[in-house]
Design an enzyme around this catalytic site. Structure first.
Site, PDB file in Angstrom:
ATOM      1  N   CYS A  20     -33.236  -7.079  20.947  1.00 36.24           N
ATOM      2  CA  CYS A  20     -34.539  -6.656  20.566  1.00 36.24           C
ATOM      3  C   CYS A  20     -35.916  -5.928  21.188  1.00 36.24           C
ATOM      4  O   CYS A  20     -35.952  -6.604  22.338  1.00 36.24           O
ATOM      5  CB  CYS A  20     -35.819  -7.407  19.685  1.00 36.24           C
ATOM      6  SG  CYS A  20     -34.569  -8.339  18.575  1.00 36.24           S
ATOM      7  N   THR A  34     -23.889  -4.416  19.753  1.00 32.04           N
ATOM      8  CA  THR A  34     -23.787  -2.672  19.800  1.00 32.04           C
ATOM      9  C   THR A  34     -24.123  -2.227  20.831  1.00 32.04           C
ATOM     10  O   THR A  34     -25.532  -2.784  21.998  1.00 32.04           O
ATOM     11  CB  THR A  34     -24.544  -1.901  18.890  1.00 32.04           C
ATOM     12  OG1 THR A  34     -25.449  -2.128  18.003  1.00 32.04           O
ATOM     13  CG2 THR A  34     -23.946  -3.230  17.636  1.00 32.04           C
ATOM     14  N   GLY A  91     -30.773 -11.091  11.413  1.00 33.88           N
ATOM     15  CA  GLY A  91     -31.594 -11.287  12.288  1.00 33.88           C
ATOM     16  C   GLY A  91     -33.340 -11.757  12.014  1.00 33.88           C
ATOM     17  O   GLY A  91     -33.555 -10.547  11.091  1.00 33.88           O
TER      18      GLY A  91
END
Lengths: 301, 249
Positions: free
Chosen positions: A129, A192, A45
């Site tokens: 994020c 996740t 990322g």
């Protein structure tokens, strides 16, 4: 035998890819196998500036799983374009950069820069994020903010746009529908699951960030369920992921509705597992007289 | 595929010796190998072990049983074993110098292979071996027979001098005669040895971080250094001790 998969205008040579955050920028993996064989490599990322990532504990094994709190350590977009991308392209790999900005503006800027770069035909937007300007909650868990981000990212992205969905919501499919309506070319399902570890000796969370992302075989049944549910609601391709460690797991995700799959945590244990699974998939197709991978996508429905 | 040549042999309490043949491998002191403890997904990750000694392409490792993964390894049968390696960057091999090696607990393991290679290169070696208690000490005679001066410490005084070397052997560790100090053990011990060593001595430490993958993919085993975050598995495990930032934020 046809193993090709289309995502927007990008054609993946086969459906086996490696997930962002478990493959670096391809350099280490290329010492184990020829990375051009993969359908795609989702790179670590990216942010505009280099990110140092989190202090303290970063990974911890759990039963059949892995908690991580790396904090999106990455080289930044400049070094990615100067050094990492040329390496990937020189090896004949298909890189799909993962975009992990911490504000809507940063994500849009990254979409613009990367999608206008030669050799990049798709980007993956990581909506898990923290959104630092709006309270630090992940973009991908609030429908209003999610839609705002996708709408702007779509406008800023001149190549295929893949949205990596967060599983940490009640109804992942509703976010997938929104992504499709706003012009995404594919979704990755799923990122996740939020988890946590308490250190019973100190009586405190094990990770400085308190929560951490759980991956690995432990999350596979939940990820399969999400892919199955999302497939019923959208027409764009799904890139299935969550604990895939074998051909059997790969087939499960494809039959649940994934057009392609990403190997994640399993790369950390067997760095060559992705190409081993690719070989096994090709043998499976021959043995079972499957002429095109599309014949078995969504078979379970 | 690598081959475990014999059943793991108990060399001291909780410590086991494994001899693993890895066809064509070349090992350097400070490098490690990464072992899958069982088939299947639990335990999931490999376990890393530094190389205690090597005969050609046969690696010797010392496994300390600390949990389920290492317990499974200690009970393995001889035959095929799933190993990656050798991995990582090892110690600097000096020639004809006066050198100090300081090992704590199972951290002594890589320093034996190192001491053997250093001895082959004409160096004078002083070895400080620290252990929690007498029953944990492995191969004392091998170490003693190899080096020029051997000093033993146990926390409880059950063998050698009672106490930790960073208290009881400060004068030796800080001695100006050593051109390089090598250390492997718990972080607080390594930090103290680095701070104590003479300014004229180079100091190398081998970091014992929790590894995710051991091959540079996961970014989990970070070591903070004056040059930024480094991966213990790829950029180390051996680091210049003076470049490590020990206290974490």
């Amino acid at each position: 035998m046809d193993t090709k998969i289309k995502i927007g205008d990008l054609i993946l040579k086969n459906p086996i890819t490696v997930a962002s955050g478990t493959a670096g920028y391809g350099e280490e993996m290329n010492t184990f196998f020829d990375i051009s064989r993969l359908g795609a490599i989702f790179t670590k990322g990216l942010s505009l500036q280099p990110r140092k990532g989190n202090y303290g504990n970063r990974v911890l094994e759990t039963p059949s799983g892995l908690l991580n709190s790396i904090g999106l350590e990455n080289v930044g977009v400049e070094e990615f374009l100067d050094k990492k991308l040329p390496f990937l392209l020189s090896k004949g790999a298909t890189p799909i950069p993962n975009i992990a900005g911490h504000t809507i503006e940063e994500n849009i800027e990254l979409c613009k820069i990367l999608s206008n770069t030669k050799g990049i035909d798709a980007v993956e937007l990581n909506v898990s994020c923290p959104n630092v300007k709006q309270g630090g909650m992940a973009f991908g868990t609030n429908m209003e903010i999610f839609c705002d981000l996708i709408k702007k990212a779509r406008k800023a992205t001149s190549c295929a746009l893949i949205v990596k969905l967060s599983p940490n919501v009640t109804d992942v499919a509703s976010f997938a529908i929104a992504a499709e309506e706003l012009g995404a070319d594919a979704v990755s399902a799923v990122n996740t699951f939020l988890g946590m570890k308490i250190d019973i000796k100190t009586g405190k969370p094990h990770f400085n960030n308190k929560v951490a992302g759980l991956s690995g075989p432990a999350i596979k049944p939940m990820a399969v369920r999400i892919v199955y549910q999302v497939y019923e609601k959208i027409k764009i391709p799904i890139i299935g992921q969550g604990g895939i460690s074998s051909l059997e797991d790969t087939l499960e995700f494809i039959m649940a509705g994934a057009s392609a799959i990403s190997i994640g945590t399993a790369n950390l244990i067997e760095p060559s597992i992705s190409v081993n699974i690719l070989d096994e998939l090709q043998n499976y197709m021959i043995e079972n007289k499957i002429s095109a991978i599309s014949d078995i996508i969504g078979l379970a429905h | 595929m690598a081959i475990l040549l014999d059943k793991p042999q108990e060399v001291s309490q909780e410590h086991f010796l494994l001899k693993i043949a890895m066809k064509g491998a070349n090992f350097a002191p400070g490098q490690f190998i990464n072992i899958k403890t069982t088939e299947g997904t639990d335990p999931l990750l490999r376990r890393p072990f530094s190389i205690f000694d090597a005969e050609g392409d046969i690696a010797h490792i010392i496994v300390r049983v600390v949990g389920r993964g290492t317990s499974l390894i200690s009970k393995m049968e001889k035959g095929e074993i799933n190993v990656l390696g050798p991995l990582g960057k090892g110690f600097t091999l000096e020639k004809n110098k006066n050198l100090l090696l300081v090992g704590g607990g199972v951290g002594n393991a890589p320093l034996y292979f190192l001491a053997r290679e250093l001895k082959n290169r004409g160096n004078k070696l002083t070895y400080i071996y620290a252990a929690k208690t007498k029953n944990y000490i492995f191969y004392e005679d091998l170490y003693r027979g190899l080096v020029d001066e051997f000093l033993l410490f146990t926390d409880d005084g059950s063998a050698g001098t009672k106490g930790v070397p960073t208290e009881m052997a400060r004068d030796i560790i800080s001695g100006s005669g050593f051109e390089r100090v090598y250390c492997c053990g718990p972080d607080p011990m390594m930090e103290k040895v680095v701070n104590m060593a003479s300014a004229s001595a180079a100091v190398e430490v081998s970091m014992e971080n929790y590894f995710g993958c051991g091959v540079g993919l996961c970014m989990g085993c970070t070591v903070d250094t004056i040059h930024g975050f480094k991966r213990a598995c790829m950029d180390g495990p051996v680091f210049n001790g003076r470049e490590v930032i020990w206290s974490k934020e």
